[in-house]
Design a protein around this motif. Structure first.
Motif, short mmCIF file in Angstrom:
data_model
loop_
_atom_site.label_atom_id
_atom_site.label_comp_id
_atom_site.label_asym_id
_atom_site.label_seq_id
_atom_site.Cartn_x
_atom_site.Cartn_y
_atom_site.Cartn_z
N UNK A 30 -95.78 0.12 15.47
CA UNK A 30 -96.98 -0.10 16.29
C UNK A 30 -98.25 0.02 15.46
N UNK A 31 -98.31 1.01 14.56
CA UNK A 31 -99.50 1.20 13.74
C UNK A 31 -99.67 0.07 12.73
N UNK A 32 -98.57 -0.36 12.12
CA UNK A 32 -98.63 -1.43 11.13
C UNK A 32 -99.05 -2.74 11.78
N UNK A 33 -98.52 -3.02 12.96
CA UNK A 33 -98.79 -4.30 13.61
C UNK A 33 -99.95 -4.24 14.59
N UNK A 34 -100.68 -3.14 14.59
CA UNK A 34 -101.85 -3.05 15.48
C UNK A 34 -102.90 -4.05 15.03
N UNK A 35 -103.87 -4.26 15.88
CA UNK A 35 -104.92 -5.23 15.59
C UNK A 35 -105.54 -5.00 14.21
N UNK A 36 -105.78 -3.74 13.84
CA UNK A 36 -106.46 -3.44 12.59
C UNK A 36 -105.53 -2.95 11.49
N UNK A 37 -104.37 -2.46 11.84
CA UNK A 37 -103.43 -1.93 10.84
C UNK A 37 -103.05 -2.98 9.80
N UNK A 38 -102.76 -4.17 10.26
CA UNK A 38 -102.39 -5.26 9.35
C UNK A 38 -103.52 -5.54 8.36
N UNK A 75 -101.04 9.32 8.27
CA UNK A 75 -100.04 10.17 8.93
C UNK A 75 -98.64 9.57 8.81
N UNK A 76 -98.54 8.25 8.85
CA UNK A 76 -97.26 7.55 8.76
C UNK A 76 -96.75 7.46 7.32
N UNK A 77 -97.58 7.83 6.35
CA UNK A 77 -97.16 7.77 4.96
C UNK A 77 -97.31 6.42 4.30
N UNK A 98 -94.39 3.32 -0.03
CA UNK A 98 -93.92 2.85 1.29
C UNK A 98 -94.89 1.80 1.84
N UNK A 99 -96.18 2.05 1.72
CA UNK A 99 -97.18 1.11 2.20
C UNK A 99 -97.13 -0.22 1.46
N UNK A 100 -96.89 -0.17 0.16
CA UNK A 100 -96.76 -1.42 -0.62
C UNK A 100 -95.53 -2.21 -0.16
N UNK A 101 -94.45 -1.47 0.05
CA UNK A 101 -93.21 -2.11 0.50
C UNK A 101 -93.40 -2.78 1.85
#
Length: 123
Positions: A30-38, A75-77, A98-101
């Motif tokens: 949900x955080x990754x695919x949120x409006x601003x997370x992407x 928080x999600x790393x 993890x974020x790069x992946x």
């Protein structure tokens, strides 16, 4: 209320069931695919950025939404945060491994979309 919780320890090689609302992985999705997370993840793909640089690179995002999005991604790393003890403090953000992946397929998706929508790619 813990009634109906499906949480259980996930063994190595197993995956969470993201279709359950109480799945811990679902929050990250949900955080990754949120409006601003992407947009944050893609903005940090090539460089570590300070808060104001991120805000300027993502047009339309408010300071409040950027701060909330960054807090969730840290928080999600997926994102790391470094504060330099200056006045005012300088805060820099970057992608964790993890974020790069996670951001790699997002970048590929955006590349495909922009190629298709470019004047030379339009059919």
């Amino acid at each position: 209320m813990t009634e109906g919780l499906q949480r259980r320890r996930v063994e190595t090689g197993e995956r969470y069931d993201v279709f359950h609302t109480d799945c811990p992985a679902r929050d990250v999705v949900d955080h990754v695919t949120s409006r601003w997370g992407i947009w944050v993840l893609i903005s940090l793909r090539s460089n570590d950025l300070r808060f104001y640089e991120l805000r300027e690179s993502i047009q339309g995002i408010s300071e409040k939404m950027l701060a909330q999005t960054l807090r969730a991604l840290v928080r999600d790393g997926l994102v790391w945060r470094e504060v330099e003890p200056t006045t005012p403090p300088q805060v820099t953000y970057g992608l964790t491994e993890f974020g790069r992946d996670v951001s790699e397929p997002l970048t590929a998706l955006f590349d495909r979309i922009t190629r298709q929508l470019s004047p030379s790619g339009a059919g």
